[in-house]
Design a protein around this motif. Structure first.
Motif, PDB file in Angstrom:
ATOM      1  N   VAL A  77       3.457  24.387   5.563  1.00 24.29           N
ATOM      2  CA  VAL A  77       2.255  23.546   5.609  1.00 24.29           C
ATOM      3  C   VAL A  77       2.347  22.472   4.531  1.00 24.29           C
ATOM      4  CG1 VAL A  77      -0.243  23.510   5.191  1.00 24.29           C
ATOM      5  CG2 VAL A  77       0.757  25.264   6.672  1.00 24.29           C
ATOM      6  N   TYR A  78       2.790  22.850   3.332  1.00 27.53           N
ATOM      7  CA  TYR A  78       2.940  21.878   2.243  1.00 27.53           C
ATOM      8  C   TYR A  78       3.898  20.751   2.662  1.00 27.53           C
ATOM      9  CZ  TYR A  78       4.819  19.790  -1.979  1.00 27.53           C
ATOM     10  OH  TYR A  78       5.272  18.888  -2.909  1.00 27.53           O
ATOM     11  N   LYS A  79       5.039  21.109   3.219  1.00 25.52           N
ATOM     12  CA  LYS A  79       6.024  20.101   3.622  1.00 25.52           C
ATOM     13  C   LYS A  79       5.503  19.224   4.756  1.00 25.52           C
ATOM     14  CE  LYS A  79      10.127  22.474   1.961  1.00 25.52           C
ATOM     15  NZ  LYS A  79      11.395  23.104   2.307  1.00 25.52           N
ATOM     16  N   GLN A  80       4.779  19.811   5.702  1.00 28.54           N
ATOM     17  CA  GLN A  80       4.208  19.039   6.801  1.00 28.54           C
ATOM     18  C   GLN A  80       3.182  18.033   6.276  1.00 28.54           C
ATOM     19  OE1 GLN A  80       2.712  22.213   9.243  1.00 28.54           O
ATOM     20  NE2 GLN A  80       4.432  22.083  10.683  1.00 28.54           N
ATOM     21  N   ARG A  81       2.332  18.476   5.366  1.00 25.97           N
ATOM     22  CA  ARG A  81       1.308  17.581   4.818  1.00 25.97           C
ATOM     23  C   ARG A  81       1.925  16.490   3.951  1.00 25.97           C
ATOM     24  NH1 ARG A  81      -4.380  19.960   4.646  1.00 25.97           N
ATOM     25  NH2 ARG A  81      -4.196  21.636   6.137  1.00 25.97           N
ATOM     26  N   ARG A  82       2.966  16.834   3.238  1.00 27.22           N
ATOM     27  CA  ARG A  82       3.652  15.831   2.418  1.00 27.22           C
ATOM     28  C   ARG A  82       4.271  14.757   3.311  1.00 27.22           C
ATOM     29  NH1 ARG A  82       8.215  16.759  -2.213  1.00 27.22           N
ATOM     30  NH2 ARG A  82       9.650  15.830  -0.775  1.00 27.22           N
ATOM     31  N   LEU A  83       4.896  15.177   4.398  1.00 29.25           N
ATOM     32  CA  LEU A  83       5.468  14.226   5.352  1.00 29.25           C
ATOM     33  C   LEU A  83       4.364  13.406   6.012  1.00 29.25           C
ATOM     34  CD1 LEU A  83       7.917  13.087   6.827  1.00 29.25           C
ATOM     35  CD2 LEU A  83       7.705  14.973   8.470  1.00 29.25           C
ATOM     36  N   LEU A  84       3.243  14.047   6.337  1.00 33.88           N
ATOM     37  CA  LEU A  84       2.123  13.335   6.917  1.00 33.88           C
ATOM     38  C   LEU A  84       1.581  12.287   5.936  1.00 33.88           C
ATOM     39  CD1 LEU A  84       0.182  12.970   9.286  1.00 33.88           C
ATOM     40  CD2 LEU A  84      -1.240  14.764   8.278  1.00 33.88           C
ATOM     41  N   ALA A  85       1.504  12.631   4.662  1.00 37.28           N
ATOM     42  CA  ALA A  85       1.039  11.670   3.655  1.00 37.28           C
ATOM     43  C   ALA A  85       1.979  10.469   3.583  1.00 37.28           C
ATOM     44  CB  ALA A  85       0.932  12.347   2.288  1.00 37.28           C
ATOM     45  N   LEU A  86       3.271  10.710   3.634  1.00 34.08           N
ATOM     46  CA  LEU A  86       4.246   9.622   3.586  1.00 34.08           C
ATOM     47  C   LEU A  86       4.158   8.758   4.844  1.00 34.08           C
ATOM     48  CD1 LEU A  86       6.534   8.383   1.901  1.00 34.08           C
ATOM     49  CD2 LEU A  86       8.110   9.873   3.131  1.00 34.08           C
ATOM     50  N   SER A  87       4.054   9.386   6.002  1.00 40.07           N
ATOM     51  CA  SER A  87       3.970   8.596   7.237  1.00 40.07           C
ATOM     52  C   SER A  87       2.642   7.854   7.324  1.00 40.07           C
ATOM     53  CB  SER A  87       4.198   9.477   8.467  1.00 40.07           C
ATOM     54  OG  SER A  87       3.179  10.426   8.609  1.00 40.07           O
ATOM     55  N   THR A  88       1.578   8.437   6.779  1.00 38.96           N
ATOM     56  CA  THR A  88       0.285   7.764   6.723  1.00 38.96           C
ATOM     57  C   THR A  88       0.391   6.509   5.866  1.00 38.96           C
ATOM     58  OG1 THR A  88      -0.900   9.836   7.052  1.00 38.96           O
ATOM     59  CG2 THR A  88      -2.124   8.049   6.034  1.00 38.96           C
ATOM     60  N   MET A  89       1.101   6.617   4.746  1.00 41.49           N
ATOM     61  CA  MET A  89       1.300   5.452   3.890  1.00 41.49           C
ATOM     62  C   MET A  89       2.063   4.367   4.638  1.00 41.49           C
ATOM     63  SD  MET A  89       2.918   5.261   0.060  1.00 41.49           S
ATOM     64  CE  MET A  89       1.971   6.665  -0.438  1.00 41.49           C
ATOM     65  N   SER A  90       3.003   4.763   5.474  1.00 41.40           N
ATOM     66  CA  SER A  90       3.790   3.770   6.206  1.00 41.40           C
ATOM     67  C   SER A  90       2.939   2.986   7.193  1.00 41.40           C
ATOM     68  CB  SER A  90       4.971   4.429   6.917  1.00 41.40           C
ATOM     69  OG  SER A  90       4.540   5.150   8.047  1.00 41.40           O
ATOM     70  N   THR A  91       1.823   3.569   7.666  1.00 41.58           N
ATOM     71  CA  THR A  91       0.940   2.827   8.570  1.00 41.58           C
ATOM     72  C   THR A  91       0.074   1.824   7.821  1.00 41.58           C
ATOM     73  OG1 THR A  91      -0.935   4.358   8.524  1.00 41.58           O
ATOM     74  CG2 THR A  91       0.823   4.796  10.149  1.00 41.58           C
ATOM     75  N   ALA A  92       0.044   1.935   6.492  1.00 42.77           N
ATOM     76  CA  ALA A  92      -0.826   1.085   5.684  1.00 42.77           C
ATOM     77  C   ALA A  92      -0.090  -0.097   5.059  1.00 42.77           C
ATOM     78  CB  ALA A  92      -1.474   1.919   4.585  1.00 42.77           C
ATOM     79  N   ILE A  93       1.187  -0.222   5.348  1.00 43.08           N
ATOM     80  CA  ILE A  93       1.966  -1.329   4.784  1.00 43.08           C
ATOM     81  C   ILE A  93       2.640  -2.098   5.915  1.00 43.08           C
ATOM     82  CG2 ILE A  93       2.351  -0.160   2.580  1.00 43.08           C
ATOM     83  CD1 ILE A  93       5.181   0.511   3.492  1.00 43.08           C
ATOM     84  N   ASP A  94       3.015  -3.328   5.635  1.00 44.07           N
ATOM     85  CA  ASP A  94       3.765  -4.114   6.615  1.00 44.07           C
ATOM     86  C   ASP A  94       5.188  -3.583   6.715  1.00 44.07           C
ATOM     87  OD1 ASP A  94       2.103  -7.138   5.682  1.00 44.07           O
ATOM     88  OD2 ASP A  94       1.813  -5.954   7.493  1.00 44.07           O
ATOM     89  N   ALA A  95       5.798  -3.774   7.856  1.00 49.91           N
ATOM     90  CA  ALA A  95       7.162  -3.291   8.083  1.00 49.91           C
ATOM     91  C   ALA A  95       8.145  -3.834   7.047  1.00 49.91           C
ATOM     92  CB  ALA A  95       7.621  -3.639   9.496  1.00 49.91           C
ATOM     93  N   GLN A  96       7.887  -5.044   6.553  1.00 50.93           N
ATOM     94  CA  GLN A  96       8.787  -5.640   5.559  1.00 50.93           C
ATOM     95  C   GLN A  96       8.791  -4.850   4.244  1.00 50.93           C
ATOM     96  OE1 GLN A  96       6.427  -7.234   7.273  1.00 50.93           O
ATOM     97  NE2 GLN A  96       7.157  -9.189   8.021  1.00 50.93           N
ATOM     98  N   ASP A  97       7.719  -4.110   3.971  1.00 48.78           N
ATOM     99  CA  ASP A  97       7.647  -3.320   2.735  1.00 48.78           C
ATOM    100  C   ASP A  97       8.410  -1.998   2.836  1.00 48.78           C
ATOM    101  OD1 ASP A  97       6.184  -4.856   0.857  1.00 48.78           O
ATOM    102  OD2 ASP A  97       4.376  -4.519   2.042  1.00 48.78           O
ATOM    103  N   PHE A  98       8.869  -1.642   4.017  1.00 42.09           N
ATOM    104  CA  PHE A  98       9.628  -0.402   4.156  1.00 42.09           C
ATOM    105  C   PHE A  98      10.860  -0.397   3.268  1.00 42.09           C
ATOM    106  CE2 PHE A  98       8.020   0.564   8.729  1.00 42.09           C
ATOM    107  CZ  PHE A  98       6.795   0.938   8.211  1.00 42.09           C
ATOM    108  N   VAL A  99      11.393  -1.564   2.963  1.00 44.40           N
ATOM    109  CA  VAL A  99      12.572  -1.642   2.108  1.00 44.40           C
ATOM    110  C   VAL A  99      12.304  -0.997   0.749  1.00 44.40           C
ATOM    111  CG1 VAL A  99      12.087  -3.952   1.169  1.00 44.40           C
ATOM    112  CG2 VAL A  99      14.436  -3.152   1.325  1.00 44.40           C
ATOM    113  N   HIS A 100      11.055  -1.056   0.269  1.00 43.04           N
ATOM    114  CA  HIS A 100      10.711  -0.457  -1.026  1.00 43.04           C
ATOM    115  C   HIS A 100      10.620   1.064  -0.947  1.00 43.04           C
ATOM    116  CE1 HIS A 100      10.026  -4.499  -2.290  1.00 43.04           C
ATOM    117  NE2 HIS A 100       9.042  -4.660  -1.435  1.00 43.04           N
ATOM    118  N   LEU A 101      10.590   1.589   0.267  1.00 40.65           N
ATOM    119  CA  LEU A 101      10.456   3.034   0.451  1.00 40.65           C
ATOM    120  C   LEU A 101      11.716   3.673   1.024  1.00 40.65           C
ATOM    121  CD1 LEU A 101       6.829   3.165   1.919  1.00 40.65           C
ATOM    122  CD2 LEU A 101       7.563   3.084  -0.462  1.00 40.65           C
TER     123      LEU A 101
END
Length: 143
Positions: A77-101
């Motif tokens: 559950v911890y790993k799933q939520r951590r991945l969900l938090a990261l993917s949620t962050m990816s929806t909040a940034i422009d695709a061009q910012d993915f390079v920083h991640l």
């Protein structure tokens, strides 16, 4: 897994995305904190939520098996939520910012990378100068 252990359902980030030049970073960060907090993911982003520690070994072998299984479920559950938090962050940034991640799999590291990239450095330096100014000892009156 009980219904209280289920992952929150999220929609796309409802606020303005982080702009490519980061000019809206402070507003974006505040909105993201509130939104991710509302869906229970902020502790994974700010680093407060840690992976569950393994249980202590007991003398009863059956209890050790049960405890290990429950621990495995908590880690999953911890790993799933951590991945969900990261993917949620990816929806909040422009695709061009993915390079920083790139190659980041920890939402706290991703948050720190964006903060380092976009937090206004001028504001930080100005505040540091103000702190120094107020710590300078006053000269004694020479009269």
């Amino acid at each position: 897994m009980s219904s209280s252990d289920s992952l929150p359902k999220t929609e796309r980030y409802p606020h303005e995305k982080l702009t490519l030049d980061g000019s809206n970073y402070s507003q974006w960060a505040t909105g993201f904190k509130m939104w991710s907090g509302g869906i229970g993911l902020w502790p994974y982003v700010n680093g407060d939520e840690k992976e569950p520690s393994p249980p202590a070994t007991l003398t009863d072998a059956d209890q050790n098996i049960i405890r290990a299984e429950k621990h495995g479920e908590r880690v999953q559950v911890y790993k799933q939520r951590r991945l969900l938090a990261l993917s949620t962050m990816s929806t909040a940034i422009d695709a061009q910012d993915f390079v920083h991640l790139r190659d980041i799999d920890d939402p706290h590291v991703a948050w720190t990378a964006l903060e380092k990239k976009y937090l206004p450095q001028k504001a930080i330096r100005f505040n540091q100068y103000l702190d120094r100014l107020f710590t300078i000892p006053k000269a004694h009156d020479s009269s």
